[in-house]
Design a protein around this motif. Structure first.
Motif, PDB file in Angstrom:
ATOM      1  N   LYS A 128     -11.089   8.610  -0.734  1.00 39.17           N
ATOM      2  CA  LYS A 128     -10.896   8.698   0.612  1.00 39.17           C
ATOM      3  C   LYS A 128      -9.435   8.285   0.944  1.00 39.17           C
ATOM      4  CE  LYS A 128     -12.118   6.998   5.246  1.00 39.17           C
ATOM      5  NZ  LYS A 128     -13.246   5.682   5.388  1.00 39.17           N
ATOM      6  N   TYR A 129      -8.571   9.189   2.052  1.00 40.91           N
ATOM      7  CA  TYR A 129      -7.641   8.683   2.259  1.00 40.91           C
ATOM      8  C   TYR A 129      -7.157   8.721   3.746  1.00 40.91           C
ATOM      9  CZ  TYR A 129      -2.371   6.905   1.957  1.00 40.91           C
ATOM     10  OH  TYR A 129      -1.565   6.845   1.398  1.00 40.91           O
ATOM     11  N   GLU A 130      -6.946   7.668   4.464  1.00 42.79           N
ATOM     12  CA  GLU A 130      -6.811   8.422   5.621  1.00 42.79           C
ATOM     13  C   GLU A 130      -5.982   7.600   6.561  1.00 42.79           C
ATOM     14  OE1 GLU A 130     -11.609   9.065   7.336  1.00 42.79           O
ATOM     15  OE2 GLU A 130     -11.017   8.111   8.614  1.00 42.79           O
ATOM     16  N   LYS A 179      -1.549  12.836  -6.058  1.00 42.19           N
ATOM     17  CA  LYS A 179      -0.647  11.819  -6.560  1.00 42.19           C
ATOM     18  C   LYS A 179      -1.200  11.201  -6.867  1.00 42.19           C
ATOM     19  CE  LYS A 179       4.003  12.292  -7.909  1.00 42.19           C
ATOM     20  NZ  LYS A 179       5.417  12.246  -7.866  1.00 42.19           N
ATOM     21  N   CYS A 180      -1.938  10.061  -5.268  1.00 41.76           N
ATOM     22  CA  CYS A 180      -2.396   8.753  -5.447  1.00 41.76           C
ATOM     23  C   CYS A 180      -3.155   8.747  -6.097  1.00 41.76           C
ATOM     24  CB  CYS A 180      -2.302   9.067  -3.941  1.00 41.76           C
ATOM     25  SG  CYS A 180      -3.457   7.305  -3.952  1.00 41.76           S
ATOM     26  N   VAL A 181      -3.552   7.020  -6.742  1.00 35.98           N
ATOM     27  CA  VAL A 181      -4.163   6.851  -7.727  1.00 35.98           C
ATOM     28  C   VAL A 181      -5.071   5.821  -6.972  1.00 35.98           C
ATOM     29  CG1 VAL A 181      -2.739   7.023 -10.264  1.00 35.98           C
ATOM     30  CG2 VAL A 181      -1.958   5.057  -8.510  1.00 35.98           C
ATOM     31  N   ALA A 182      -4.938   5.401  -6.164  1.00 34.65           N
ATOM     32  CA  ALA A 182      -5.514   4.589  -4.935  1.00 34.65           C
ATOM     33  C   ALA A 182      -5.745   3.264  -5.534  1.00 34.65           C
ATOM     34  CB  ALA A 182      -7.393   4.773  -4.966  1.00 34.65           C
ATOM     35  N   CYS A 183      -3.825   3.489  -5.473  1.00 36.91           N
ATOM     36  CA  CYS A 183      -3.997   1.812  -6.136  1.00 36.91           C
ATOM     37  C   CYS A 183      -3.364   0.329  -4.691  1.00 36.91           C
ATOM     38  CB  CYS A 183      -2.211   1.530  -6.387  1.00 36.91           C
ATOM     39  SG  CYS A 183      -1.522   1.537  -6.132  1.00 36.91           S
ATOM     40  N   TYR A 184      -4.239   0.723  -3.643  1.00 33.80           N
ATOM     41  CA  TYR A 184      -4.541  -0.172  -2.449  1.00 33.80           C
ATOM     42  C   TYR A 184      -3.033  -0.680  -2.454  1.00 33.80           C
ATOM     43  CZ  TYR A 184      -9.784   0.511  -3.101  1.00 33.80           C
ATOM     44  OH  TYR A 184     -10.514   0.734  -2.757  1.00 33.80           O
ATOM     45  N   LEU A 185      -1.944  -0.703  -2.345  1.00 36.97           N
ATOM     46  CA  LEU A 185      -0.984  -1.214  -2.415  1.00 36.97           C
ATOM     47  C   LEU A 185      -0.424  -1.338  -0.355  1.00 36.97           C
ATOM     48  CD1 LEU A 185       1.645  -1.306  -5.469  1.00 36.97           C
ATOM     49  CD2 LEU A 185      -0.128  -2.833  -4.697  1.00 36.97           C
ATOM     50  N   CYS A 186      -0.830   0.163  -0.350  1.00 36.38           N
ATOM     51  CA  CYS A 186       0.172   0.305   1.119  1.00 36.38           C
ATOM     52  C   CYS A 186      -0.867   0.221   1.887  1.00 36.38           C
ATOM     53  CB  CYS A 186      -0.013   2.138   0.949  1.00 36.38           C
ATOM     54  SG  CYS A 186      -0.618   3.788   0.267  1.00 36.38           S
ATOM     55  N   PRO A 187      -2.205   0.458   1.596  1.00 37.85           N
ATOM     56  CA  PRO A 187      -3.034  -0.339   2.826  1.00 37.85           C
ATOM     57  C   PRO A 187      -2.772  -1.658   2.913  1.00 37.85           C
ATOM     58  CG  PRO A 187      -4.300   0.443   0.992  1.00 37.85           C
ATOM     59  CD  PRO A 187      -3.600   0.821   0.750  1.00 37.85           C
ATOM     60  N   THR A 188      -2.668  -2.305   1.687  1.00 39.79           N
ATOM     61  CA  THR A 188      -1.882  -3.535   1.181  1.00 39.79           C
ATOM     62  C   THR A 188      -1.410  -4.333   2.750  1.00 39.79           C
ATOM     63  OG1 THR A 188      -3.355  -3.514  -0.671  1.00 39.79           O
ATOM     64  CG2 THR A 188      -2.415  -5.883  -0.125  1.00 39.79           C
ATOM     65  N   THR A 194      -6.918   3.850   5.120  1.00 38.59           N
ATOM     66  CA  THR A 194      -8.114   3.435   4.528  1.00 38.59           C
ATOM     67  C   THR A 194      -7.760   4.321   3.100  1.00 38.59           C
ATOM     68  OG1 THR A 194      -9.190   3.445   6.516  1.00 38.59           O
ATOM     69  CG2 THR A 194     -10.304   2.962   4.726  1.00 38.59           C
ATOM     70  N   VAL A 195      -8.310   3.122   2.807  1.00 35.91           N
ATOM     71  CA  VAL A 195      -7.909   3.767   0.691  1.00 35.91           C
ATOM     72  C   VAL A 195      -9.162   3.521   0.114  1.00 35.91           C
ATOM     73  CG1 VAL A 195      -7.463   4.563  -1.664  1.00 35.91           C
ATOM     74  CG2 VAL A 195      -5.724   3.738   0.287  1.00 35.91           C
ATOM     75  N   GLU A 196     -10.601   4.823  -0.410  1.00 39.27           N
ATOM     76  CA  GLU A 196     -11.730   4.180  -1.103  1.00 39.27           C
ATOM     77  C   GLU A 196     -11.192   5.019  -2.352  1.00 39.27           C
ATOM     78  OE1 GLU A 196     -15.194   5.020   0.568  1.00 39.27           O
ATOM     79  OE2 GLU A 196     -14.542   3.399   2.042  1.00 39.27           O
ATOM     80  N   ALA A 256       6.216   1.064  -0.872  1.00 36.88           N
ATOM     81  CA  ALA A 256       4.802   0.410  -1.733  1.00 36.88           C
ATOM     82  C   ALA A 256       5.069   1.144  -2.861  1.00 36.88           C
ATOM     83  CB  ALA A 256       4.000  -0.523  -1.566  1.00 36.88           C
ATOM     84  N   CYS A 257       4.645   2.292  -2.656  1.00 32.32           N
ATOM     85  CA  CYS A 257       3.541   3.548  -3.763  1.00 32.32           C
ATOM     86  C   CYS A 257       4.772   3.494  -5.067  1.00 32.32           C
ATOM     87  CB  CYS A 257       3.386   4.829  -2.891  1.00 32.32           C
ATOM     88  SG  CYS A 257       2.594   5.538  -4.189  1.00 32.32           S
ATOM     89  N   PRO A 258       3.763   2.908  -5.855  1.00 38.99           N
ATOM     90  CA  PRO A 258       4.434   2.833  -7.041  1.00 38.99           C
ATOM     91  C   PRO A 258       4.547   3.868  -8.159  1.00 38.99           C
ATOM     92  CG  PRO A 258       2.284   2.112  -7.569  1.00 38.99           C
ATOM     93  CD  PRO A 258       2.757   2.408  -6.232  1.00 38.99           C
ATOM     94  N   VAL A 259       3.503   5.015  -7.626  1.00 44.65           N
ATOM     95  CA  VAL A 259       4.076   5.883  -7.834  1.00 44.65           C
ATOM     96  C   VAL A 259       4.271   7.099  -7.363  1.00 44.65           C
ATOM     97  CG1 VAL A 259       1.419   6.056  -9.715  1.00 44.65           C
ATOM     98  CG2 VAL A 259       1.111   6.559  -7.926  1.00 44.65           C
ATOM     99  N   ASP A 260       5.130   6.750  -5.863  1.00 45.68           N
ATOM    100  CA  ASP A 260       5.597   8.002  -5.021  1.00 45.68           C
ATOM    101  C   ASP A 260       4.372   9.268  -5.045  1.00 45.68           C
ATOM    102  OD1 ASP A 260       7.844   9.011  -4.521  1.00 45.68           O
ATOM    103  OD2 ASP A 260       8.146  10.966  -5.973  1.00 45.68           O
ATOM    104  N   ALA A 261       3.282   8.649  -4.318  1.00 44.85           N
ATOM    105  CA  ALA A 261       3.106   9.786  -3.863  1.00 44.85           C
ATOM    106  C   ALA A 261       2.369   9.887  -2.733  1.00 44.85           C
ATOM    107  CB  ALA A 261       1.028   8.886  -4.596  1.00 44.85           C
ATOM    108  N   ILE A 262       3.371   9.087  -1.615  1.00 41.94           N
ATOM    109  CA  ILE A 262       3.319   9.437  -0.260  1.00 41.94           C
ATOM    110  C   ILE A 262       4.958   9.315   0.014  1.00 41.94           C
ATOM    111  CG2 ILE A 262       3.435   6.572   0.253  1.00 41.94           C
ATOM    112  CD1 ILE A 262       0.603   7.571   2.180  1.00 41.94           C
ATOM    113  N   ARG A 263       5.403  10.269   0.960  1.00 42.10           N
ATOM    114  CA  ARG A 263       6.797  10.107   2.029  1.00 42.10           C
ATOM    115  C   ARG A 263       6.376  10.396   3.040  1.00 42.10           C
ATOM    116  NH1 ARG A 263       7.724  15.936   1.677  1.00 42.10           N
ATOM    117  NH2 ARG A 263       6.582  16.823   0.103  1.00 42.10           N
TER     118      ARG A 263
HETATM  119  S1  SF4 Z   1       1.024   3.173  -2.798  1.00 44.31           S
HETATM  120 FE1  SF4 Z   1       0.819   5.273  -2.729  1.00 44.31          FE
HETATM  121  S2  SF4 Z   1      -0.644   5.530  -5.268  1.00 44.31           S
HETATM  122 FE2  SF4 Z   1      -1.675   3.529  -4.139  1.00 44.31          FE
HETATM  123  S3  SF4 Z   1      -3.063   4.165  -2.626  1.00 44.31           S
HETATM  124 FE3  SF4 Z   1      -1.223   4.207  -1.316  1.00 44.31          FE
HETATM  125  S4  SF4 Z   1      -0.721   6.036  -1.718  1.00 44.31           S
HETATM  126 FE4  SF4 Z   1      -2.107   6.051  -3.340  1.00 44.31          FE
END
Ligand code: SF4
Ligand code: SF4
Ligand code: SF4
Ligand code: SF4
Ligand code: SF4
Lengths: 132, 824
Positions: free
Chosen positions: A82-84, A50-59, A67-69, A99-106
């Protein structure tokens, strides 16, 4: 002088008749509470992360261990090429989940993360993906 | 000046200011979505509503309301906040709110205001748009679902870029920003619209999904393509330049950039960059260490030192002033050769010989800001837009906002000629000098010349033979038109001449600069605001190279002569810093032969260019983003270049390379490049008293003290050759020099060498747009793609010179016009 000593012994005695708190791990397993923050899991929907690589979690990550690419797929949409997570640095704060806006990580109940080499603590996207 | 009160603060502003400007000057921020300081006020978004005591009862838009004396303005109260929230709710009703996948997030005005005004629910419900997203063009992704119809893109494209790619189409809820027939975008791809879009409706495709705005480190520096010297901000992450970040407060151009500046930065982190030195062993270039490579170069240069005449060095004007100064110190000082040059010799002669003779200085007596202050602009060649697009924007603004009368003297038509009221005088190729002499003659004969102009009698004598009729016949321009142009020029209160120069324009030489200067001097139009002559050097530091004397001073050989001397065997050792003569100097076959003939060739460059492939030693140099120093742009602006990323691989800056060699060969060793700037300031009069630190973000305008003198120039028309077409070379809008080939944008939009023909010639030759054609001259032949258009007069072919494959210098030989045959 003798009183405190006796008081202490009294406590010791009383515990001899109670159930022990120690778990005989690994034969005995702990009951995990609902809010436990263990190993991360990337949620899957429609056969893709589900992750859309929004970079909010690495931020937001205080340990800077994610690390997201981002990549562009055939339909010009964004996905995490890439998601590490470097589990050696993660402090299991759970901010990434928040932080995840799309409920992609738990965070799962998995807490047994010991391993032999440093490299094994790098959890790549494949390792993090939800196993159904 | 007008006095008013904004939020209890007393403000005094000019009378043409708006309430928004007044608040801004008092440090009060009024939220805006559709306003841009560069554009005419629009008043479309209704975010800037304020309360004015004298106009109570309704809220007033701050960005369109002019200030009046005694106005009492309140920029925020409950009613205003409520109104602004409503505006945001209405915008968010249709906006997809796909921030997680939108590249604008973090730098999005709508997102920021939504957050600031805490709009977290919406009283309305509606469906979202379902517009198709434009993925067809390679540069700009247009997602009109995200558009908030602020109109900034359409306005900037019209007002400043003067292209007019967009307008609002349809009405009411259906309204959207559309292109011609609502098709895919096909424009100049300058990216101005992307930079001003307050949301993510327009985004850069080369940068798409590369990084989040907040993760970029931003470094202010100067563009390294053309001589305009636009300031830009590089957005970098993980030691890579990923994008250019828009900053509306940068430079005279307010953050405006052209396609090259905005989309061609990728050469910095290109995979093709050289990362280690290479040495030719058994005929092949193999990787080596710096020690080995520099030891070899030192050894050969030491040998050459004994016979300095056998040594020559060519540099590019892309280097910083500090590096150029060191280049000169090494070759002219330490090694004692005068055979040093850049840009083939002819591409800077307008400055170093032309202006030197006419104004006694190698710098233009005018600056870029004079363009908008002038009354009449005389542009030599419409190509001035292509060579220096952001100067082109200044011309657009001058014509459209300030009513500047634009006159173009050119061998082809072009974009500048389409500006309102612009008049293009199309002459036969190569007859610029004749035409300018004829203009001077008219001015003298009509008694419009300044009698005190130094050298007037000599010029009169030299022009005695010139007849208007003959000039008209030779230039293909009617005598009346010549006379009118001359008189209009002389009659204008302030008139400025623009002359672009560069490797693509061999005819734009010293004589042409002198002929232009003659007009200015004859009529006394120089040395004052909005007048004079602006010679537009091609490269980012062409002006610096001229100032610092990177050309032969005494009996040395110039760029073209060095090539000849390599063939004749006089020059045995050649050092090339960043220049790519094989593609950019006239007569490719000759240049290749010369570089093969020379005993020892060293090339320091970013890439294994066509020239570097012939070298004995190749040294990996660094780009502008990996070093610090200064550039001097057109109009003498000295600006600071700041390092944004670390050098790739083992690459070293030209400063380091030249410094090591200079020390090894017995010259002085410098600690860092700023030490050299101090030496420049001590030795070069125009730079006297300056220091790098004092330049700041703005840069400094170098002083110039012209001492004018009329210089007679002999003019001869290029005699037409029966049955042949006149080939003129030049620059393509999307490219600059030979380096833009390593940028992504230019190669997506304009990847191949082409030759442009008139529709009439194409018809005769049965050539269609896109056909593969062969252009043949006495020098050689080349295959390129045909482009058929209405820009060129019959009998003229135009080809840009930037490309390595199908490079037009295979057929040219340093003349202003090459006579060619064109066939399939
Ligand atoms: S916050 Fe969620 S959608 Fe955004 S990069 Fe992280 S896991 Fe992916
Ligand atoms: S739990 Fe905390 S430290 Fe670990 S990855 Fe998430 S945000 Fe970072
Ligand atoms: S890129 Fe430039 S020319 Fe093209 S639409 Fe945008 S502003 Fe206009
Ligand atoms: S595309 Fe962007 S700049 Fe153009 S109208 Fe829409 S929001 Fe404004
Ligand atoms: S190439 Fe020239 S006009 Fe374009 S951004 Fe760079 S300096 Fe400015």
């Amino acid at each position: 002088m003798i009183m405190p000593l006796l008081k202490g012994l009294q406590i010791t005695f009383s515990h001899m008749f109670k159930k022990p708190v120690t778990l005989q791990y690994p034969t005995e397993r702990p009951a995990i509470k609902p809010n436990f923050r263990g190993l991360h899991v990337l949620n899957v929907s429609h056969d893709r992360a589900k992750c859309v690589a929004c970079y909010l979690c690495p931020t937001v990550c205080p340990a800077k261990c994610i690390t997201v690419e981002a990549g562009e797929d055939a339909k010009h949409d964004k996905f995490a090429a890439k998601y590490e997570i470097d589990m050696l640095r993660c402090i299991f704060c759970g901010y990434c989940v928040e932080a995840c806006p799309v409920d992609a990580i738990r965070m799962s109940e998995t807490f047994e993360l010991a391993n032999y080499t440093r490299a094994d603590f790098t959890f790549t996207k494949e390792r993090l993906l939800e196993k159904k | 000046m007008v006095n008013l009160t904004v939020d209890n603060k007393q403000v005094t502003v000019p009378k043409d200011a708006t309430i928004y400007d007044a608040a801004k000057s008092a440090g009060i921020k009024i939220p805006i979505l559709c306003h841009d300081k560069k554009l005419h006020p629009f008043g479309g978004c209704r975010m800037c509503l304020v309360e004015v005591e004298q106009m109570k009862g309704r809220l007033i838009p701050a960005c369109t309301t002019p200030v009046t004396e005694g106005m009492i303005v309140r920029t925020s109260n409950d009613e205003i906040v409520k109104a602004r929230k409503l505006v945001l709710e209405l915008l968010l009703l249709k906006h997809p709110i796909d921030c997680p996948v939108c590249d604008a997030a973090g730098d999005c005005d709508l997102q920021n205001l939504t957050y600031e005004y805490k709009v977290n629910c919406n009283q309305f419900v509606d469906e979202k748009f379902n517009h198709e997203i434009d993925y067809v063009n390679p540069i700009i992704e247009r997602d009109m679902n995200r558009c908030i119809l602020c109109g900034k893109c359409a306005r900037i494209c019209d007002e400043i870029v003067s292209y007019g790619a967009y307008s609002v189409i349809n009405r009411g809820l259906e309204a959207k920003i559309g292109t011609e027939f609502d098709g895919p975008l096909n424009c100049e791809f300058c990216g101005s619209c992307v930079s001003v879009c307050p949301v993510g409706a327009l985004i850069s495709r080369p940068f798409k999904f590369q990084a989040r705005w907040w993760a970029l480190s931003k470094t202010k520096t100067v563009c390294s393509y053309c001589g305009t010297g636009c300031q830009l901000t590089l957005g970098c992450k993980d030691n890579k330049v990923l994008t250019t970040v828009y900053d509306e407060d940068q430079g005279f151009h307010n953050g405006q950039l052209c396609h090259r500046g905005r989309f061609a930065y990728q050469f910095v982190n290109s995979d093709k960059r050289l990362t280690t030195p290479l040495i030719r062993k058994n005929g092949k270039l193999v990787e080596s260490s710096w020690d080995e490579a520099l030891a070899l170069v030192t050894e050969r240069l030491t040998q050459a030192k004994a016979a300095p005449a056998s040594l020559a060095a060519l540099s590019t004007a892309h280097l910083t002033n500090e590096e150029l100064f060191l280049f000169e110190k090494l070759f002219r000082g330490t090694l004692g050769t005068d055979n040093i040059d850049h840009s083939a010799g002819f591409a800077h002669a307008a400055l170093t010989e032309g202006l030197k003779a006419s104004f006694g200085t190698v710098a233009s007596p005018s600056e870029i800001l004079d363009i908008q202050k002038s009354n009449l602009l005389l542009v030599i060649k419409t190509d001035a837009y292509e060579t220096h697009p952001v100067i082109g924007f200044e011309i657009n603004l001058g014509v459209k906002r300030k009513g500047v009368d634009l006159r173009i003297v050119s061998d082809k038509r072009g974009k500048l000629g389409k500006l309102p009221g612009a008049q293009t005088t199309v002459h036969t190729p190569g007859s610029e000098l004749l035409l300018l002499n004829a203009l001077a003659k008219v001015i003298i004969d009509a008694g419009l010349a300044d009698a005190a102009a130094p050298g007037l009698s000599e010029l009169k004598a030299a022009l005695a033979e010139v007849s208007l009729e003959k000039a008209a016949a030779a230039t293909g321009v009617s005598a009346d038109e010549i006379a009118k142009l001359a008189k209009d020029y002389a009659a204008a209160e302030k008139a400025l001449i623009l002359l672009p120069i560069g490797l693509g324009y061999p005819g734009h030489n010293a004589a042409l600069a002198e002929a232009c200067a003659n007009l200015a001097i004859l009529t006394g139009k120089y040395g004052k605001e909005g007048t004079g002559l602006l010679v537009m050097g091609e490269k980012n530091n062409s002006q610096g190279a001229a100032d610092l004397g990177i050309h032969p001073k005494a009996s040395g050989l110039n760029g073209s002569a060095i090539i000849d001397a390599c063939i004749s065997g006089q020059v045995k050792t050649l050092f090339v810093a960043g220049e790519n003569p094989v593609v950019s100097y006239p007569n490719r076959a000759k240049v290749e032969k010369a570089l093969e003939a020379v005993d020892f060739l060293v090339v320091a460059d970013l890439f294994l260019t066509e020239t570097a492939q012939l070298a004995d030693v190749v040294l990996p140099a660094v780009s502008f983003a990996e070093k610090s120093g200064t550039f001097t742009s057109v109009g003498r602006k000295l600006q600071q270049v700041k390092q944004a990323v670390k050098p790739v691989g083992l690459a070293k800056s030209d400063f380091e390379i030249l410094n090591t060699l200079n020390a090894a060969l017995g010259g002085q060793k410098y600690l860092n490049q700023s030490e050299l700037f101090a030496e420049i300031a001590a030795n070069v009069p125009a730079y006297a008293g300056l220091s790098q630190a004092a330049l700041g973000d703005e840069g400094k305008l170098l002083p110039v003290a012209p001492s004018a003198k009329l210089v007679p120039v002999a003019a001869q028309a290029a005699a037409p050759v029966a049955g042949k077409l006149a080939l003129v070379t030049g620059s393509a809008l999307y490219h600059s020099g030979t380096m833009s080939r390593f940028g992504e944008g230019p190669m997506l939009v304009c990847p191949n060498a082409y030759a442009e023909l008139s529709a009439a010639d194409a018809k005769v030759l049965k050539i269609e747009d896109g056909d593969a054609i062969t252009v043949k001259s006495d020098t050689g032949s080349v295959s390129v793609t045909a482009k058929v258009g209405y820009r060129l007069p019959q009998g003229v072919v135009f080809a840009p010179y930037h490309f390595g494959e199908g490079s037009i210098n295979a057929v040219t030989d340093g003349k202003a016009v090459t006579w060619v045959t064109v066939g399939k």
